[in-house]
Design an enzyme around this catalytic site. Structure first.
Site, PDB file in Angstrom:
ATOM      1  N   SER A 120      -0.383  -7.390   9.417  1.00 52.92           N
ATOM      2  CA  SER A 120      -0.673  -7.722   8.245  1.00 52.92           C
ATOM      3  C   SER A 120      -1.750  -8.935   8.157  1.00 52.92           C
ATOM      4  CB  SER A 120       0.439  -8.055   7.685  1.00 52.92           C
ATOM      5  OG  SER A 120       0.280  -8.938   6.751  1.00 52.92           O
ATOM      6  N   TYR A 157       8.487 -12.821   8.972  1.00 53.61           N
ATOM      7  CA  TYR A 157       7.626 -11.434   8.673  1.00 53.61           C
ATOM      8  C   TYR A 157       6.260 -11.782   9.470  1.00 53.61           C
ATOM      9  CZ  TYR A 157       4.827  -7.850   6.184  1.00 53.61           C
ATOM     10  OH  TYR A 157       4.117  -7.110   5.835  1.00 53.61           O
TER      11      TYR A 157
HETATM   12  N1  LIG Z   1       2.171  -3.566   0.808  1.00 52.75           N
HETATM   13  C1  LIG Z   1       1.584  -4.578   1.481  1.00 52.75           C
HETATM   14  O1  LIG Z   1       0.852  -5.372   0.705  1.00 52.75           O
HETATM   15  C2  LIG Z   1       1.502  -4.742   2.778  1.00 52.75           C
HETATM   16  C3  LIG Z   1       0.611  -5.629   3.641  1.00 52.75           C
HETATM   17  C4  LIG Z   1       0.616  -5.945   4.754  1.00 52.75           C
HETATM   18  C5  LIG Z   1       1.506  -5.200   5.464  1.00 52.75           C
HETATM   19  N2  LIG Z   1       2.344  -4.276   5.040  1.00 52.75           N
HETATM   20  C6  LIG Z   1       3.175  -3.392   5.981  1.00 52.75           C
HETATM   21  O2  LIG Z   1       3.011  -2.028   5.702  1.00 52.75           O
HETATM   22  C7  LIG Z   1       4.105  -1.385   6.062  1.00 52.75           C
HETATM   23  C8  LIG Z   1       4.488  -0.161   4.892  1.00 52.75           C
HETATM   24  O3  LIG Z   1       4.999  -0.972   3.823  1.00 52.75           O
HETATM   25  P1  LIG Z   1       4.616  -0.403   2.273  1.00 52.75           P
HETATM   26  O4  LIG Z   1       4.017  -1.786   1.778  1.00 52.75           O
HETATM   27  O5  LIG Z   1       4.107   0.848   2.456  1.00 52.75           O
HETATM   28  O6  LIG Z   1       6.186  -0.527   1.889  1.00 52.75           O
HETATM   29  P2  LIG Z   1       6.984   0.493   1.220  1.00 52.75           P
HETATM   30  O7  LIG Z   1       8.375  -0.196   1.011  1.00 52.75           O
HETATM   31  O8  LIG Z   1       6.182   1.528  -0.003  1.00 52.75           O
HETATM   32  O9  LIG Z   1       7.215   1.528   2.360  1.00 52.75           O
HETATM   33  C9  LIG Z   1       7.807   1.328   3.631  1.00 52.75           C
HETATM   34  C10 LIG Z   1       8.755   2.276   3.928  1.00 52.75           C
HETATM   35  O10 LIG Z   1       9.424   2.009   5.243  1.00 52.75           O
HETATM   36  C11 LIG Z   1      10.906   2.597   5.192  1.00 52.75           C
HETATM   37  N3  LIG Z   1      11.830   1.972   6.033  1.00 52.75           N
HETATM   38  C12 LIG Z   1      12.227   0.516   5.842  1.00 52.75           C
HETATM   39  N4  LIG Z   1      13.077   0.206   6.865  1.00 52.75           N
HETATM   40  C13 LIG Z   1      13.197   1.340   7.619  1.00 52.75           C
HETATM   41  C14 LIG Z   1      13.708   1.616   8.753  1.00 52.75           C
HETATM   42  N5  LIG Z   1      14.640   0.694   9.311  1.00 52.75           N
HETATM   43  N6  LIG Z   1      13.606   2.815   9.491  1.00 52.75           N
HETATM   44  C15 LIG Z   1      12.915   3.659   9.123  1.00 52.75           C
HETATM   45  N7  LIG Z   1      12.116   3.545   7.807  1.00 52.75           N
HETATM   46  C16 LIG Z   1      12.258   2.119   7.212  1.00 52.75           C
HETATM   47  C17 LIG Z   1      11.204   2.464   3.571  1.00 52.75           C
HETATM   48  O11 LIG Z   1      12.251   3.401   3.404  1.00 52.75           O
HETATM   49  C18 LIG Z   1       9.936   2.913   3.197  1.00 52.75           C
HETATM   50  O12 LIG Z   1       9.786   4.432   2.820  1.00 52.75           O
HETATM   51  C19 LIG Z   1       5.169  -2.229   6.392  1.00 52.75           C
HETATM   52  O13 LIG Z   1       5.100  -2.470   7.984  1.00 52.75           O
HETATM   53  C20 LIG Z   1       4.686  -3.614   5.763  1.00 52.75           C
HETATM   54  O14 LIG Z   1       5.192  -4.776   6.397  1.00 52.75           O
HETATM   55  C21 LIG Z   1       2.345  -4.174   3.597  1.00 52.75           C
END
Ligand SMILES: NC(=O)c1ccc[n+]([C@@H]2O[C@H](COP(=O)([O-])OP(=O)(O)OC[C@H]3O[C@@H](n4cnc5c(N)ncnc54)[C@H](O)[C@@H]3O)[C@@H](O)[C@H]2O)c1
Length: 281
Positions: free
Chosen positions: A143, A156
């Site tokens: 991130s 985080y």
């Molecule tokens: N959206 C953003 O702005 C952003 C920015 C930087 C990093 N991220 C990172 O991107 C990654 C994906 O996040 P996203 O934004 O797509 O969110 P999202 O909530 O759309 O997707 C996250 C997915 O992870 C799954 N998940 C959560 N806990 C879990 C577990 N214990 N075991 C298996 N699956 C699990 C959820 O069910 C969901 O399907 C994460 O690591 C997040 O930290 C997101």
């Protein structure tokens, strides 16, 4: 079609960045296994994929689950690509208030899960290479919170910084086996990550996403909301042969958010020099 004949694991593939990446890899020819705790979401994607995407319930907090999905894909023809991506916001507490258990849970979800994803994928990739197969590509979701303060809560951000260093250490350990390990640093991407922790669902979810998109469009130099597909494109590159000489590094996909202080790119925010103009002779 950079992934024809390749098999990929995508954790957190039932939503957001993981879902977009699973679809992108499948579109480019891969067989994809989504590992997620969201069974309904994961199965729906698999059901609509014409047999290109599969779902295996996987809780990345559980070492056995991570090991199981890696073995399942290895048995199905070999593990080529792993995207360690599952995650959530974790504890929002500042360092002077966070409870030890909340710290541990956040680090386990966001950092230990990635370490174990590599831990259980790498021996299978190595063994296949020794049998005459190719190497492998691992991509981890970090991130911009790994790069600077102010993007996410403390636990985080520390976990994501750990993902970046883990990426380098693993790349150093595994390059001799032709296994590449890289990371992606998303900026502000409209996904359910912001709403799921607050329990926002149904009609309110669409409204909340509209509001997030509005804020996201103005949050960085490039004036549009970041999309999960923007991240999927970078992950597909890192996982593909196009990046065959790229390892131990990360790609930041943030619309320029980490370029520098807001006044350097936003004409509406005064800099020191524009503020001093009023005093100039
Ligand atoms: N959206 C953003 O702005 C952003 C920015 C930087 C990093 N991220 C990172 O991107 C990654 C994906 O996040 P996203 O934004 O797509 O969110 P999202 O909530 O759309 O997707 C996250 C997915 O992870 C799954 N998940 C959560 N806990 C879990 C577990 N214990 N075991 C298996 N699956 C699990 C959820 O069910 C969901 O399907 C994460 O690591 C997040 O930290 C997101």
């Amino acid at each position: 079609m950079r992934f024809t004949g390749k098999n990929a694991v995508v954790t957190g593939g039932a939503s957001g960045i993981g879902k977009a990446t699973a679809l992108r890899l499948a579109e480019e020819g891969a067989q994809v296994w989504i590992g997620d705790i969201d069974e309904a979401g994961g199965r729906e994607i698999a059901d609509m994929s014409n047999g290109k995407i599969h779902f295996l319930r996987t809780d990345v907090m559980q070492a056995g689950d991570i090991q199981a999905i890696m073995h399942a894909v290895d048995s199905a023809g070999g593990l080529d690509v792993v995207f360690n991506n599952a995650g959530a916001g974790g504890s929002r507490d500042p360092i002077d208030k966070i409870r030890p258990d909340d710290w541990d849970r956040t680090l386990a979800l966001l950092l230990r899960s990635v370490a174990l994803g590599i831990r259980y994928a790498a021996p299978l990739m190595i063994a296949r290479r020794e049998r005459g197969g190719g190497g492998g590509a691992i991509v981890n979701t970090a991130s911009i919170a790994a790069l600077q303060t102010g993007a996410a809560p403390t636990a985080y951000s520390v976990a994501k910084a750990g993902v970046l260093h883990l990426t380098k250490m693993a790349a150093a350990d595994l390059s001799r086996y032709d296994i590449r390990v890289n990371a992606v640093c998303p900026g502000f991407i409209t996904t359910n990550i912001f709403t799921s922790a607050l329990g926002i669902e149904g009609e309110k979810l669409a409204q909340a996403n509209g509001a997030i998109n509005h804020i996201a469009a103005k949050a960085q130099p490039l004036q549009r909301a970041g999309r999960a597909e923007d991240i999927a494109a970078a992950v597909a590159y890192l996982a593909s042969a196009d990046a065959s000489f790229v390892t131990g590094t990360h790609i930041t996909v943030d619309g320029g958010m980490t370029i520098g202080p807001r006044h350097s790119w936003d004409a509406d925010v005064p800099s020191l020099f524009s503020s001093l103009e009023a005093f100039a002779g």
